[in-house]
Scaffold this motif. Sequence first.
Motif, PDB file in Angstrom:
ATOM      1  N   GLY A  21       0.827  -1.210   0.000  1.00 26.51           N
ATOM      2  CA  GLY A  21       0.000   0.000   0.000  1.00 26.51           C
ATOM      3  C   GLY A  21       0.858   1.255   0.000  1.00 26.51           C
ATOM      4  O   GLY A  21       0.546   2.246  -0.681  1.00 26.51           O
ATOM      5  N   THR A  22       1.957   1.182   0.741  1.00 24.64           N
ATOM      6  CA  THR A  22       2.876   2.311   0.833  1.00 24.64           C
ATOM      7  C   THR A  22       3.488   2.635  -0.524  1.00 24.64           C
ATOM      8  O   THR A  22       3.592   3.804  -0.920  1.00 24.64           O
ATOM      9  N   MET A  23       3.893   1.598  -1.227  1.00 20.80           N
ATOM     10  CA  MET A  23       4.535   1.802  -2.526  1.00 20.80           C
ATOM     11  C   MET A  23       3.527   2.313  -3.564  1.00 20.80           C
ATOM     12  O   MET A  23       3.860   3.140  -4.417  1.00 20.80           O
ATOM     13  N   ALA A  24       2.295   1.833  -3.468  1.00 18.86           N
ATOM     14  CA  ALA A  24       1.256   2.293  -4.395  1.00 18.86           C
ATOM     15  C   ALA A  24       1.002   3.794  -4.204  1.00 18.86           C
ATOM     16  O   ALA A  24       0.927   4.562  -5.176  1.00 18.86           O
ATOM     17  N   ALA A  25       0.909   4.218  -2.953  1.00 22.54           N
ATOM     18  CA  ALA A  25       0.660   5.633  -2.672  1.00 22.54           C
ATOM     19  C   ALA A  25       1.848   6.490  -3.106  1.00 22.54           C
ATOM     20  O   ALA A  25       1.680   7.601  -3.634  1.00 22.54           O
ATOM     21  N   LEU A  26       3.040   5.952  -2.907  1.00 23.32           N
ATOM     22  CA  LEU A  26       4.257   6.664  -3.297  1.00 23.32           C
ATOM     23  C   LEU A  26       4.251   6.920  -4.811  1.00 23.32           C
ATOM     24  O   LEU A  26       4.579   8.028  -5.275  1.00 23.32           O
ATOM     25  N   ALA A  27       3.867   5.905  -5.574  1.00 19.06           N
ATOM     26  CA  ALA A  27       3.812   6.040  -7.031  1.00 19.06           C
ATOM     27  C   ALA A  27       2.753   7.075  -7.444  1.00 19.06           C
ATOM     28  O   ALA A  27       2.971   7.878  -8.365  1.00 19.06           O
ATOM     29  N   GLN A  28       1.626   7.080  -6.720  1.00 22.39           N
ATOM     30  CA  GLN A  28       0.568   8.048  -7.051  1.00 22.39           C
ATOM     31  C   GLN A  28       1.037   9.481  -6.775  1.00 22.39           C
ATOM     32  O   GLN A  28       0.741  10.399  -7.534  1.00 22.39           O
ATOM     33  N   ILE A  29       1.736   9.659  -5.667  1.00 19.55           N
ATOM     34  CA  ILE A  29       2.225  11.001  -5.332  1.00 19.55           C
ATOM     35  C   ILE A  29       3.243  11.464  -6.374  1.00 19.55           C
ATOM     36  O   ILE A  29       3.224  12.615  -6.832  1.00 19.55           O
ATOM     37  N   GLU A  30       4.109  10.565  -6.782  1.00 19.44           N
ATOM     38  CA  GLU A  30       5.107  10.928  -7.794  1.00 19.44           C
ATOM     39  C   GLU A  30       4.421  11.336  -9.105  1.00 19.44           C
ATOM     40  O   GLU A  30       4.797  12.333  -9.735  1.00 19.44           O
ATOM     41  N   GLN A  31       3.409  10.553  -9.468  1.00 19.86           N
ATOM     42  CA  GLN A  31       2.646  10.819 -10.685  1.00 19.86           C
ATOM     43  C   GLN A  31       1.981  12.203 -10.635  1.00 19.86           C
ATOM     44  O   GLN A  31       2.081  13.016 -11.574  1.00 19.86           O
ATOM     45  N   LEU A  32       1.343  12.493  -9.504  1.00 17.31           N
ATOM     46  CA  LEU A  32       0.647  13.773  -9.356  1.00 17.31           C
ATOM     47  C   LEU A  32       1.643  14.939  -9.347  1.00 17.31           C
ATOM     48  O   LEU A  32       1.360  16.016  -9.895  1.00 17.31           O
ATOM     49  N   ALA A  33       2.797  14.715  -8.738  1.00 16.80           N
ATOM     50  CA  ALA A  33       3.834  15.766  -8.738  1.00 16.80           C
ATOM     51  C   ALA A  33       4.263  16.068 -10.172  1.00 16.80           C
ATOM     52  O   ALA A  33       4.399  17.236 -10.562  1.00 16.80           O
TER      53      ALA A  33
END
Lengths: 388, 388
Positions: A105-117
Amino acid sequence: MRKKILIGQAGGPTAVINASLAAFVEELSHLHHISYIVNGYEGLANNNIVNGTDALHDQIIQHRNVPGACLGSGRYPSDETAIKKSLKTIMDRNVDVLVMIGGNGTMAALAQIEQLARENKYKLQVIGIPKTVDNDLGGTDHAPGFASAASYVAQSCVDNSRDLMAMNNFEQVRIIETMGRNSGWLAAASGFFTQHVSEGPHYIGLPEKSFDLEEFLEVVKSSIDKYGYCLAVVSEGVRLPNGLSRSKEVNGREVLGGVAETLKCIIEEGMGVNVRAETLGINQRCLSLDSSSIDFQEAEQCGTFAAKLLQNNITGVMVSFSRGEDSLNYMNLIDVPLRDVLAAGERKLPDEFIKDLPKYYKWLSPLIAKNHMVYPTPIIKGDVYAET
Amino acid sequence: MRKKILIGQAGGPTAVINASLAAFVEELSHLHHISYIVNGYEGLANNNIVNGTDALHDQIIQHRNVPGACLGSGRYPSDETAIKKSLKTIMDRNVDVLVMIGGNGTMAALAQIEQLARENKYKLQVIGIPKTVDNDLGGTDHAPGFASAASYVAQSCVDNSRDLMAMNNFEQVRIIETMGRNSGWLAAASGFFTQHVSEGPHYIGLPEKSFDLEEFLEVVKSSIDKYGYCLAVVSEGVRLPNGLSRSKEVNGREVLGGVAETLKCIIEEGMGVNVRAETLGINQRCLSLDSSSIDFQEAEQCGTFAAKLLQNNITGVMVSFSRGEDSLNYMNLIDVPLRDVLAAGERKLPDEFIKDLPKYYKWLSPLIAKNHMVYPTPIIKGDVYAET
C-alpha cells in the motif's frame, strides 16, 4: 546540493523497521535536511511533520533495535484526496525528496504522489524502502521484517509441539494461527525448525490453496492415531467454505483471523477431542527476542542503500533484494521501478514451494540465523515409549 | 543401598521442567535404578512405566534445554481410585522412591500416596520437585518455570507497547491476557521492563482484586486522552462481574481465558475505539527463546537437590527456595514438608506487591536475566512529537 527530505513509516510495524530508518538518518543527516512524518500517510496528508534537529536524529538512531515504528505509522486510505493533500504538504514545504518505508500500500501511494507531482510539474524524488512481515511485497526477493516473523513462527511451532506432545491426555489438537494476510509465507515457515516428523506441523493451511475441510479432518484424525496428537498451522488468510470465515472489517480494512477458532469448534463437535486454538498474534511482528540478526542487518542495508539512491538522484524506485543466481545465499541490493512493484501485485507463496516445502526452507535458510537448538528425538509417542 | 526410583512429570509443562529431570538423572542414574512414568499420574495409576536404560537416561539428559515435559505429563484427577491404583503400581514394582515434578495438584497427590503407603505399612520415600509458570505453588519463594514465563510476559508487553504506539490511528486499545490461573504473579510481571510511563501497561487486572468495570473504563479513557492509546494487561483469572466471564470446563477442569476478548467487546461498544485482544498463549510456558538462564540453573539445582535428599533418606518433602533474609538475591535450597506445601494452598500475589509494584519488581529482579535492552524515550505521543 543540500536537499529537503521527508521520511515516514507506514503500515504495520515490524521488529526491524526502525533499523532501516536509523541507517538512513545516520547516513544523510549531516548532508541534507531531514524532516519526519508523524504516523505515515495520515501525517503527510495532514501536514503533521516534525523538523529534524540533531537531538531528534540522535533519538531516532537510538531506536535502531527497538520494535514498532518510532515515527508513528498506522493505516490510512490513500484515496485521491489524501494524495492531493500529501502533495500539497510536499509543495508547501519545498520538499525535494519523499522517502517512505512500507509495504504494498505504501509503494502504491508513493507512485501516485510521484505521478501527481509530475502532472503538477513539481520536481520530486521518491524512494521506497521495503518492509513487511507477510512477505507479500512484490518486486523483491523478500523484505525486512519477514525473517524475524518467520523465525518466531518456526520457533513457536517446534516449542508448542514439544508442549503438546506432553499434554496429549488433556489436549489432542492444537491449531496455531499465523499472520500473512493473503500469502502463506509465514504459515509455511512453521516447519522450518522441525527435525522429527512427530513434531509436525502435521497440517499447514495456506491462503493460496482452497481449503478442503474433509482433507483437514482426515489429517487431524490420522495424526492423532499416529502420534497421539495433531499440531496444525493455519494462515489467517485461509478462506473457510460455507460462510464459516470470521474475518471482519475495521475502518474499511479487512482484518483477518479467527480461522483457528472456527476449526477448533468444528473438530470438537465432530471428533470429541480437546482442541486449543492459538493465535501467535502481534508478537510475530514486534517481539524483539527473536529478531533475526540477518533481518536486522538487511533492514539497515536497505536504509543505507536508499541513502545512496538519494545521493545519485534516482527516483521512482524501491530498494529491493535480488538473490544471486549462482548462490542462494548471496543477496544483491538493487533498485526496482515502483511501477514494477505495483505490477507484481500481492506476492503469493509460489507453487514450487507449496508442493515442496524443503525447497522453500532451503530458500528461507539464508534469512534466518541458525540459533535454533537441535532438539533430540521425542521420548514418548502418545502413551508409549518411542523406541529409537 | 541401590534404590528403585520412579520419577514422573505432572501438570502443564514449562520451558525448564526437563532441566530438573535431567539434573536428577545425571546425579543418580549410576547409583540407583530409575524407571520413568509416562504421562504423569495417569501413567502411575495405569502402570505405564518405562524401564530406565543407559540409552534412555542419555536421551533424557539430552532434553535438558528442550521445552515440554519429555516423559509426557498432562492432567489427571487424583481421586481415591487413582491414588490406590498408583500405590498398587508402586508396590507391585517394589519401588523405594517416588519423585514427582509438578505444582500444587502434584504435591497434593504425592502426599496422599505417601499417606496411603504408610497406612499399608509400605515403606516409600517421596520427594517433590517444584514446577509452575503461575507461581501459585505454596511452601517456596518461587518455583522453576515461573521466571521464564514472567520474562516472556514482560518482554511481550514492552514490545507490544512500542507496536501499539505506532498504530494508534488504527487501534487505540490493546488488551493482553496472561496465564496465572487464580494468581496475579504473571500479569503483574508485565511492567517489569517498562522504562517510560507512556509504555504502560496502563492497567493491570489481577485475580486477587475484584474487577471494577468503571475503574477499568476510566483508565482506558484517560490513557487514550494522555497517550493516544492504552495498553491493558489482564490475568486469565480475573473474574468479570454479571456473568460476563467466559471460563469453561474441559474434562472437569476449569479452563480460564476470554477476559481480554470480553473486555474488548465492552470497550468497542461503549467508546467507539478499536481494540485488539491478545492472548499470550502457550508460548508463555514453552517458548525457548526467552527461558531465563537463571530459571534454567534453578531448575537444575532443584533436580540436584532432590537427588541429595534421596541419598539422605529424607521423605515427605518438596524441594523449595528460601530467600536469604539479609539479601534479596540469595536463594537457599531447602526441603519443606509436603503438609506445609498443602497447608499454604494456592499462592496469591501478596497485598504488599499489589499495592507497590516496584517492590514486586525488586523481588522479581534476581530471577530474571538482565538481557533486556533499555529502550529510548518514545518519539511520538499520539500524533504529536513528544518533546523530551
